[in-house]
Design an enzyme around this catalytic site. Sequence first.
Site, PDB file in Angstrom:
ATOM      1  N   ASP A 289       3.856   2.414  -4.380  1.00  0.00           N
ATOM      2  CA  ASP A 289       2.888   3.132  -5.206  1.00  0.00           C
ATOM      3  C   ASP A 289       2.611   2.288  -6.452  1.00  0.00           C
ATOM      4  O   ASP A 289       3.470   2.181  -7.333  1.00  0.00           O
ATOM      5  CB  ASP A 289       3.450   4.506  -5.591  1.00  0.00           C
ATOM      6  CG  ASP A 289       2.476   5.315  -6.442  1.00  0.00           C
ATOM      7  OD1 ASP A 289       1.435   4.761  -6.871  1.00  0.00           O
ATOM      8  OD2 ASP A 289       2.761   6.500  -6.685  1.00  0.00           O
TER       9      ASP A 289
ATOM     10  N   THR B 126     -16.644   1.507   2.674  1.00  0.00           N
ATOM     11  CA  THR B 126     -15.229   1.789   2.942  1.00  0.00           C
ATOM     12  C   THR B 126     -15.029   3.299   2.848  1.00  0.00           C
ATOM     13  O   THR B 126     -15.970   4.044   2.558  1.00  0.00           O
ATOM     14  CB  THR B 126     -14.312   1.125   1.902  1.00  0.00           C
ATOM     15  OG1 THR B 126     -14.504   1.783   0.645  1.00  0.00           O
ATOM     16  CG2 THR B 126     -14.592  -0.367   1.751  1.00  0.00           C
TER      17      THR B 126
ATOM     18  N   ASP C  33       0.855  -1.197   0.000  1.00  0.00           N
ATOM     19  CA  ASP C  33       0.000   0.000   0.000  1.00  0.00           C
ATOM     20  C   ASP C  33       0.884   1.236   0.000  1.00  0.00           C
ATOM     21  O   ASP C  33       2.061   1.178   0.353  1.00  0.00           O
ATOM     22  CB  ASP C  33      -0.905   0.022   1.246  1.00  0.00           C
ATOM     23  CG  ASP C  33      -2.154   0.870   1.062  1.00  0.00           C
ATOM     24  OD1 ASP C  33      -3.255   0.303   0.923  1.00  0.00           O
ATOM     25  OD2 ASP C  33      -2.039   2.120   1.037  1.00  0.00           O
TER      26      ASP C  33
ATOM     27  N   ASN D 124      -5.824  -4.914  -6.140  1.00  0.00           N
ATOM     28  CA  ASN D 124      -6.952  -4.200  -5.535  1.00  0.00           C
ATOM     29  C   ASN D 124      -6.758  -2.692  -5.451  1.00  0.00           C
ATOM     30  O   ASN D 124      -7.745  -1.945  -5.424  1.00  0.00           O
ATOM     31  CB  ASN D 124      -7.198  -4.769  -4.128  1.00  0.00           C
ATOM     32  CG  ASN D 124      -8.111  -3.886  -3.313  1.00  0.00           C
ATOM     33  OD1 ASN D 124      -9.333  -3.908  -3.483  1.00  0.00           O
ATOM     34  ND2 ASN D 124      -7.531  -3.065  -2.428  1.00  0.00           N
TER      35      ASN D 124
ATOM     36  N   TYR E 131     -12.240   6.791 -13.703  1.00  0.00           N
ATOM     37  CA  TYR E 131     -12.527   5.601 -12.898  1.00  0.00           C
ATOM     38  C   TYR E 131     -13.344   4.583 -13.703  1.00  0.00           C
ATOM     39  O   TYR E 131     -13.003   3.401 -13.758  1.00  0.00           O
ATOM     40  CB  TYR E 131     -13.285   6.009 -11.636  1.00  0.00           C
ATOM     41  CG  TYR E 131     -13.531   4.884 -10.660  1.00  0.00           C
ATOM     42  CD1 TYR E 131     -12.553   4.495  -9.767  1.00  0.00           C
ATOM     43  CD2 TYR E 131     -14.757   4.219 -10.630  1.00  0.00           C
ATOM     44  CE1 TYR E 131     -12.769   3.456  -8.863  1.00  0.00           C
ATOM     45  CE2 TYR E 131     -14.994   3.194  -9.738  1.00  0.00           C
ATOM     46  CZ  TYR E 131     -13.991   2.820  -8.850  1.00  0.00           C
ATOM     47  OH  TYR E 131     -14.225   1.785  -7.961  1.00  0.00           O
TER      48      TYR E 131
ATOM     49  N   LYS F 241     -12.099   0.828 -14.909  1.00  0.00           N
ATOM     50  CA  LYS F 241     -12.711  -0.426 -14.449  1.00  0.00           C
ATOM     51  C   LYS F 241     -13.252  -1.241 -15.632  1.00  0.00           C
ATOM     52  O   LYS F 241     -13.239  -2.473 -15.609  1.00  0.00           O
ATOM     53  CB  LYS F 241     -13.801  -0.142 -13.421  1.00  0.00           C
ATOM     54  CG  LYS F 241     -13.278   0.485 -12.121  1.00  0.00           C
ATOM     55  CD  LYS F 241     -12.234  -0.381 -11.428  1.00  0.00           C
ATOM     56  CE  LYS F 241     -11.817   0.191 -10.080  1.00  0.00           C
ATOM     57  NZ  LYS F 241     -10.801  -0.644  -9.407  1.00  0.00           N
TER      58      LYS F 241
HETATM   59  N1  LIG Z   1     -15.879   0.915  -1.923  1.00  0.00           N
HETATM   60  C1  LIG Z   1     -16.611   0.710  -3.016  1.00  0.00           C
HETATM   61  O1  LIG Z   1     -17.823   0.990  -3.035  1.00  0.00           O
HETATM   62  C2  LIG Z   1     -15.981   0.104  -4.260  1.00  0.00           C
HETATM   63  C3  LIG Z   1     -16.823  -0.243  -5.312  1.00  0.00           C
HETATM   64  C4  LIG Z   1     -16.281  -0.798  -6.466  1.00  0.00           C
HETATM   65  C5  LIG Z   1     -14.919  -1.020  -6.545  1.00  0.00           C
HETATM   66  N2  LIG Z   1     -14.113  -0.675  -5.509  1.00  0.00           N
HETATM   67  C6  LIG Z   1     -12.671  -0.917  -5.671  1.00  0.00           C
HETATM   68  O2  LIG Z   1     -12.151  -1.619  -4.571  1.00  0.00           O
HETATM   69  C7  LIG Z   1     -10.766  -1.276  -4.426  1.00  0.00           C
HETATM   70  C8  LIG Z   1     -10.503  -0.917  -2.983  1.00  0.00           C
HETATM   71  O3  LIG Z   1     -11.276   0.218  -2.645  1.00  0.00           O
HETATM   72  P1  LIG Z   1     -11.779   0.542  -1.167  1.00  0.00           P
HETATM   73  O4  LIG Z   1     -13.225   0.785  -1.237  1.00  0.00           O
HETATM   74  O5  LIG Z   1     -11.246  -0.446  -0.198  1.00  0.00           O
HETATM   75  O6  LIG Z   1     -11.090   1.989  -0.987  1.00  0.00           O
HETATM   76  P2  LIG Z   1     -10.149   2.584   0.124  1.00  0.00           P
HETATM   77  O7  LIG Z   1      -9.898   3.976  -0.350  1.00  0.00           O
HETATM   78  O8  LIG Z   1     -10.708   2.376   1.492  1.00  0.00           O
HETATM   79  O9  LIG Z   1      -8.809   1.723   0.025  1.00  0.00           O
HETATM   80  C9  LIG Z   1      -7.944   1.806  -1.056  1.00  0.00           C
HETATM   81  C10 LIG Z   1      -6.546   1.449  -0.603  1.00  0.00           C
HETATM   82  O10 LIG Z   1      -5.692   1.508  -1.744  1.00  0.00           O
HETATM   83  C11 LIG Z   1      -4.547   2.272  -1.398  1.00  0.00           C
HETATM   84  N3  LIG Z   1      -3.998   2.895  -2.582  1.00  0.00           N
HETATM   85  C12 LIG Z   1      -4.521   3.920  -3.295  1.00  0.00           C
HETATM   86  N4  LIG Z   1      -3.695   4.252  -4.298  1.00  0.00           N
HETATM   87  C13 LIG Z   1      -2.645   3.413  -4.216  1.00  0.00           C
HETATM   88  C14 LIG Z   1      -1.459   3.271  -4.965  1.00  0.00           C
HETATM   89  N5  LIG Z   1      -1.160   4.088  -5.981  1.00  0.00           N
HETATM   90  N6  LIG Z   1      -0.574   2.306  -4.606  1.00  0.00           N
HETATM   91  C15 LIG Z   1      -0.827   1.503  -3.546  1.00  0.00           C
HETATM   92  N7  LIG Z   1      -1.940   1.598  -2.809  1.00  0.00           N
HETATM   93  C16 LIG Z   1      -2.826   2.548  -3.134  1.00  0.00           C
HETATM   94  C17 LIG Z   1      -5.034   3.277  -0.381  1.00  0.00           C
HETATM   95  O11 LIG Z   1      -3.957   3.814   0.388  1.00  0.00           O
HETATM   96  C18 LIG Z   1      -6.006   2.450   0.432  1.00  0.00           C
HETATM   97  O12 LIG Z   1      -5.373   1.762   1.479  1.00  0.00           O
HETATM   98  C19 LIG Z   1     -10.484  -0.173  -5.428  1.00  0.00           C
HETATM   99  O13 LIG Z   1      -9.893  -0.715  -6.592  1.00  0.00           O
HETATM  100  C20 LIG Z   1     -11.855   0.365  -5.748  1.00  0.00           C
HETATM  101  O14 LIG Z   1     -11.926   0.957  -7.026  1.00  0.00           O
HETATM  102  C21 LIG Z   1     -14.601  -0.107  -4.368  1.00  0.00           C
END
Ligand SMILES: NC(=O)c1ccc[n+]([C@@H]2O[C@H](COP(=O)([O-])OP(=O)(O)OC[C@H]3O[C@@H](n4cnc5c(N)ncnc54)[C@H](O)[C@@H]3O)[C@@H](O)[C@H]2O)c1
Length: 246
Positions: A54, A182, A34, A81, A147, A151
Site C-alpha cells: 500500500d 484505463t 500494487d 505511478n 486529486y 497532482k
Molecule cells: N487514466 C487516466 O485518464 C489518468 C489520467 C491522468 C493521470 N492518471 C494517473 O495514472 C496513474 C495510474 O492510473 P490508471 O489510469 O492506470 O488507473 P488504474 O485504476 O487502472 O490503476 C491504478 C493502479 O494503482 C493501484 N493502486 C491504487 N492505490 C494504491 C496504493 N495505495 N498502493 C499501491 N497501489 C495502488 C491500483 O490497485 C491499480 O492497479 C495514477 O496515478 C493516475 O492518477 C491517470
Amino acid sequence: MTDRIALITGAAQGIGLACAEALAEDGCRVVLADLKESVTEEAARLGGHGYVCDMGDPAQIADLFDRIEAEVGPVSVLVNNAGIAIGADFLEMSEAQFRKVLDVNLVGVFLATQRAARTMVAQGIEGAIVNMSSINAQVAIPQIAGYCASKGGVMQLTKVASLALAPHNIRVNAVGPGSIDTEMMASVNADPAAFDRAMSRTPLKRPGTAREIGDVVAFLASPKASYVTGETIYVDGGRLALNYTV
Ligand SMILES: NC(=O)c1ccc[n+]([C@@H]2O[C@H](COP(=O)([O-])OP(=O)(O)OC[C@H]3O[C@@H](n4cnc5c(N)ncnc54)[C@H](O)[C@@H]3O)[C@@H](O)[C@H]2O)c1
C-alpha cells in the site's frame, strides 16, 4: 537499460502495467508493486518480481524497499505511478476523503522518492525517477479536489526533488496524462454524454492508451533523456493547448 532495476508502483494494471511492459522491453529488470495480489502474476509474466504494498502506508513503503534491496537489488529507476481519485461534491467532501488521496498520490510519492534516492546516493547510482502527475496539475475538475491538489503537488515535488538530487546525477521528471483508457476512466467510458464531453476537449478526438504513457515514461527513464530533469511532459492529445473552438 540492461543493468537497471526498475520499480513501478500501481503496476497490476493500467498505466503502471504499461510502464512496466515498456521498461521490460527496454531491458530493465522490472519490480512491480500494487495493492492487488494479481501484481505477482503480471510481474512473473514480465520476468520480474511482484510485491503487494500500500503506497499510502509509510511503514509498508519502507518495508517494500528493504525487501527489494535484499531480494533483487538497489532500485535505479523508480516510477511513482500508484494513484487514486475520490469524487465528491466540493462542499460535501470529507477531510478523510481528501487526506486519503493525498496519502497515496503525494505523501507516498515523497516517501518512495526519498527512500529510493537515499540508496542511489549512498551507492553512487545515477538513477531516474518518473512521477505520474496529470493534466489536473494544470486544469481542474471540481468534484475531485484532493486529486487535483495532489497532482499539482506532484508537479512541484518533481521540481524540488530534481533540484535536490541533481548534484548526484539523479534525474526526476513527471508525466501528465490526459484521458487515458484505463479503469480510472471507466465511469466516463460508460456514459456516452460524459465521454463526448471529454472528447470535445481533446483535439486528437480519442482517449490515449496506457502504452502511450508507458512509452514516454520509458523515454524519461532512459539515457535518451539524460539532460531532462524537473520537467512534466503532458501526454494529453492536445487537451492543455485548447482554449475554445469557434
Ligand atoms: N487514466 C487516466 O485518464 C489518468 C489520467 C491522468 C493521470 N492518471 C494517473 O495514472 C496513474 C495510474 O492510473 P490508471 O489510469 O492506470 O488507473 P488504474 O485504476 O487502472 O490503476 C491504478 C493502479 O494503482 C493501484 N493502486 C491504487 N492505490 C494504491 C496504493 N495505495 N498502493 C499501491 N497501489 C495502488 C491500483 O490497485 C491499480 O492497479 C495514477 O496515478 C493516475 O492518477 C491517470
